[in-house]
Design an enzyme around this catalytic site. Structure first.
Site, PDB file in Angstrom:
ATOM      1  N   ASP A 166       7.448  -4.777  -0.930  1.00 38.00           N
ATOM      2  CA  ASP A 166       7.194  -6.145  -0.464  1.00 38.00           C
ATOM      3  C   ASP A 166       7.739  -7.097  -1.539  1.00 38.00           C
ATOM      4  O   ASP A 166       6.979  -7.749  -2.261  1.00 38.00           O
ATOM      5  CB  ASP A 166       5.699  -6.347  -0.236  1.00 38.00           C
ATOM      6  CG  ASP A 166       5.176  -5.458   0.882  1.00 38.00           C
ATOM      7  OD1 ASP A 166       5.539  -5.693   2.039  1.00 38.00           O
ATOM      8  OD2 ASP A 166       4.459  -4.500   0.586  1.00 38.00           O
ATOM      9  N   GLY A 176       2.762   5.301  -1.617  1.00 35.57           N
ATOM     10  CA  GLY A 176       3.213   4.047  -2.235  1.00 35.57           C
ATOM     11  C   GLY A 176       2.051   3.297  -2.876  1.00 35.57           C
ATOM     12  O   GLY A 176       2.148   2.818  -4.013  1.00 35.57           O
ATOM     13  N   HIS A 177       0.928   3.206  -2.145  1.00 32.01           N
ATOM     14  CA  HIS A 177      -0.263   2.549  -2.723  1.00 32.01           C
ATOM     15  C   HIS A 177      -0.800   3.348  -3.906  1.00 32.01           C
ATOM     16  O   HIS A 177      -1.229   2.772  -4.914  1.00 32.01           O
ATOM     17  CB  HIS A 177      -1.392   2.466  -1.687  1.00 32.01           C
ATOM     18  CG  HIS A 177      -1.093   1.663  -0.467  1.00 32.01           C
ATOM     19  ND1 HIS A 177      -0.864   2.231   0.762  1.00 32.01           N
ATOM     20  CD2 HIS A 177      -0.993   0.320  -0.290  1.00 32.01           C
ATOM     21  CE1 HIS A 177      -0.644   1.286   1.651  1.00 32.01           C
ATOM     22  NE2 HIS A 177      -0.708   0.120   1.043  1.00 32.01           N
ATOM     23  N   SER A 201       2.605   1.440   5.873  1.00 35.50           N
ATOM     24  CA  SER A 201       1.562   1.715   6.872  1.00 35.50           C
ATOM     25  C   SER A 201       2.130   1.549   8.277  1.00 35.50           C
ATOM     26  O   SER A 201       1.699   2.216   9.218  1.00 35.50           O
ATOM     27  CB  SER A 201       0.388   0.757   6.684  1.00 35.50           C
ATOM     28  OG  SER A 201      -0.171   0.955   5.410  1.00 35.50           O
ATOM     29  N   GLN A 203       6.884 -10.815  -1.433  1.00 32.89           N
ATOM     30  CA  GLN A 203       5.468 -10.984  -1.801  1.00 32.89           C
ATOM     31  C   GLN A 203       5.304 -10.938  -3.321  1.00 32.89           C
ATOM     32  O   GLN A 203       4.582 -11.747  -3.916  1.00 32.89           O
ATOM     33  CB  GLN A 203       4.638  -9.882  -1.134  1.00 32.89           C
ATOM     34  CG  GLN A 203       3.217  -9.781  -1.643  1.00 32.89           C
ATOM     35  CD  GLN A 203       2.382  -8.809  -0.836  1.00 32.89           C
ATOM     36  OE1 GLN A 203       1.957  -9.127   0.259  1.00 32.89           O
ATOM     37  NE2 GLN A 203       2.131  -7.622  -1.368  1.00 32.89           N
ATOM     38  N   LEU A 223       8.064   4.106   2.340  1.00 38.15           N
ATOM     39  CA  LEU A 223       6.737   4.346   2.909  1.00 38.15           C
ATOM     40  C   LEU A 223       6.095   3.007   3.260  1.00 38.15           C
ATOM     41  O   LEU A 223       6.186   2.047   2.503  1.00 38.15           O
ATOM     42  CB  LEU A 223       5.851   5.103   1.914  1.00 38.15           C
ATOM     43  CG  LEU A 223       6.304   6.512   1.508  1.00 38.15           C
ATOM     44  CD1 LEU A 223       5.175   7.220   0.752  1.00 38.15           C
ATOM     45  CD2 LEU A 223       6.741   7.353   2.702  1.00 38.15           C
ATOM     46  N   GLY A 267      -5.549  -1.194   2.841  1.00 36.82           N
ATOM     47  CA  GLY A 267      -6.005   0.122   3.284  1.00 36.82           C
ATOM     48  C   GLY A 267      -4.921   0.907   3.984  1.00 36.82           C
ATOM     49  O   GLY A 267      -3.737   0.591   3.887  1.00 36.82           O
ATOM     50  N   ASN A 268      -5.350   1.985   4.704  1.00 36.30           N
ATOM     51  CA  ASN A 268      -4.422   2.934   5.327  1.00 36.30           C
ATOM     52  C   ASN A 268      -3.418   3.407   4.267  1.00 36.30           C
ATOM     53  O   ASN A 268      -2.212   3.329   4.433  1.00 36.30           O
ATOM     54  CB  ASN A 268      -3.717   2.303   6.537  1.00 36.30           C
ATOM     55  CG  ASN A 268      -2.989   3.352   7.363  1.00 36.30           C
ATOM     56  OD1 ASN A 268      -1.812   3.240   7.657  1.00 36.30           O
ATOM     57  ND2 ASN A 268      -3.682   4.408   7.703  1.00 36.30           N
ATOM     58  N   LEU A 269      -3.990   3.906   3.193  1.00 32.45           N
ATOM     59  CA  LEU A 269      -3.210   4.145   1.976  1.00 32.45           C
ATOM     60  C   LEU A 269      -2.247   5.316   2.101  1.00 32.45           C
ATOM     61  O   LEU A 269      -2.574   6.346   2.684  1.00 32.45           O
ATOM     62  CB  LEU A 269      -4.163   4.393   0.809  1.00 32.45           C
ATOM     63  CG  LEU A 269      -5.192   3.285   0.562  1.00 32.45           C
ATOM     64  CD1 LEU A 269      -6.076   3.630  -0.631  1.00 32.45           C
ATOM     65  CD2 LEU A 269      -4.517   1.940   0.357  1.00 32.45           C
TER      66      LEU A 269
HETATM   67  O1  PAF Z   1       0.570  -5.939   0.304  1.00 33.46           O
HETATM   68  C1  PAF Z   1      -0.532  -5.977   0.893  1.00 33.46           C
HETATM   69  O2  PAF Z   1      -1.091  -4.948   1.293  1.00 33.46           O
HETATM   70  C2  PAF Z   1      -1.198  -7.322   1.137  1.00 33.46           C
HETATM   71  O3  PAF Z   1      -0.275  -8.301   1.452  1.00 33.46           O
HETATM   72  C3  PAF Z   1      -2.109  -7.754  -0.029  1.00 33.46           C
HETATM   73  C4  PAF Z   1      -1.312  -7.986  -1.305  1.00 33.46           C
HETATM   74  C5  PAF Z   1      -3.178  -6.712  -0.261  1.00 33.46           C
HETATM   75  C6  PAF Z   1      -2.801  -9.089   0.323  1.00 33.46           C
HETATM   76  O4  PAF Z   1      -3.558  -8.957   1.478  1.00 33.46           O
END
Ligand code: PAF
Length: 287
Positions: A152, A36-37, A188, A155, A186, A31-33
């Site tokens: 990320d 980038g999201h 959050s 990740q 960008l 959330g808090n988009l």
């Molecule tokens: O990148 C994120 O916002 C988080 O790490 C994810 C992939 C939603 C997992 O909680």
């Protein structure tokens, strides 16, 4: 856009699409988009028939003392932004819905090697939390593709290995980092910066870009990284790590690689920022 909170309703909402043979894309978020999201949603929209976003601030990936409680929760704004980008379905589970037995004795997913070092060094257990919740979301939504940001980068590498090792039939799409006009990636967490810190933060992407350019131009890596460290200190940023790795995050072998990834994390006051850039390597025979 439909918003659902429980697993049964999520499955009910997805099953007609699945029966119709639709291609389903997943965009997991906390959330808090920001833009980038929303680019992840655009990419999902471009590659699939049905776009499912999830919004869950995952306690499992926050270490004690991190910003779990203060992490911004902006559901109404997020729903508006997702709907405007043509997301079809938003899953917003509670902690009790995803982890009904609590966190204490939860089965967890560990992705070795690639979870260690870099952000995994300062944030112990972070990538186990990410791998566990992402596995759960993959299992619940059963998407054909899933989109994650390159910002990320570690990740993304963890999720790629997770999908390969556990044979999830899901295509992982990495989406390039979206930057503010001054170059800051960008995030959050940029919202935690004071105006003075935000002004200083621009030194971070600049130091990475300068080091990448210098390495491509043939400067020895050690000198380029030392110059980047000096730039960051000069700007009052505290360095956590700065490393040049192979694109899959294994140790870099310059003689056989045409590209590398420069990754870093810094602190501005209490705020931790991460970033990474591609580095074209000079001189190797990559034929
Ligand atoms: O990148 C994120 O916002 C988080 O790490 C994810 C992939 C939603 C997992 O909680």
């Amino acid at each position: 856009m439909q918003t659902v909170h429980d697993i049964a309703t999520l499955r009910d909402a997805l099953s007609p699409h699945r029966r119709a043979g639709a291609r389903i894309a997943l965009v997991p978020t906390m959330g808090n988009l920001h833009e980038g999201h929303l680019r992840l949603v655009d990419e999902a929209r471009a590659q699939a028939d049905v776009v499912v976003a999830t919004l869950f601030v995952n306690p499992l990936q926050f270490a004690p003392g991190e910003d779990l409680d203060s992490y911004p929760r902006t559901l109404k704004d997020d729903q508006g932004a997702l709907s405007a980008r043509h997301c079809d379905l938003l899953f917003v589970p509670s902690v009790e819905t995803l982890y009904p037995g609590g966190l204490e004795n939860l089965s967890q997913v560990h992705v070795p090697i690639v979870s260690e070092g870099l952000c995994g060094g300062a944030r112990r257990g972070h990538f186990d939390g990410v791998a566990t919740v992402v596995s759960l979301l993959f299992h619940l939504v059963q998407p054909d593709i899933a989109c994650f940001g390159e910002k990320d980068y570690q990740q993304l590498a963890v999720i790629r290995k997770l999908v390969a090792d556990l044979h999830f039939p899901i295509q992982i799409v990495g989406v390039p980092t979206v930057r503010a006009t001054d170059g800051l990636a960008l995030s959050s967490r940029n919202g935690y910066l004071t105006p003075a810190e935000r002004a200083r933060a621009v030194a971070f992407p600049r130091a990475l870009a300068r080091a990448a350019t210098a390495i491509t131009a043939g400067q020895p890596t050690r000198d380029a990284l030392d110059a980047a460290r000096a730039d960051l200190v000069q700007a009052g940023l505290t360095l956590d790590y700065l490393e040049l790795r192979a694109p899959d995050l294994s140790a870099l072998e310059p003689a056989t690689s045409s590209h590398a990834r420069l990754l870093a994390a810094v602190y501005l006051g209490a705020t931790r920022l991460i970033d990474n850039v591609d580095v074209a390597l000079p001189g190797a025979d990559h034929g």
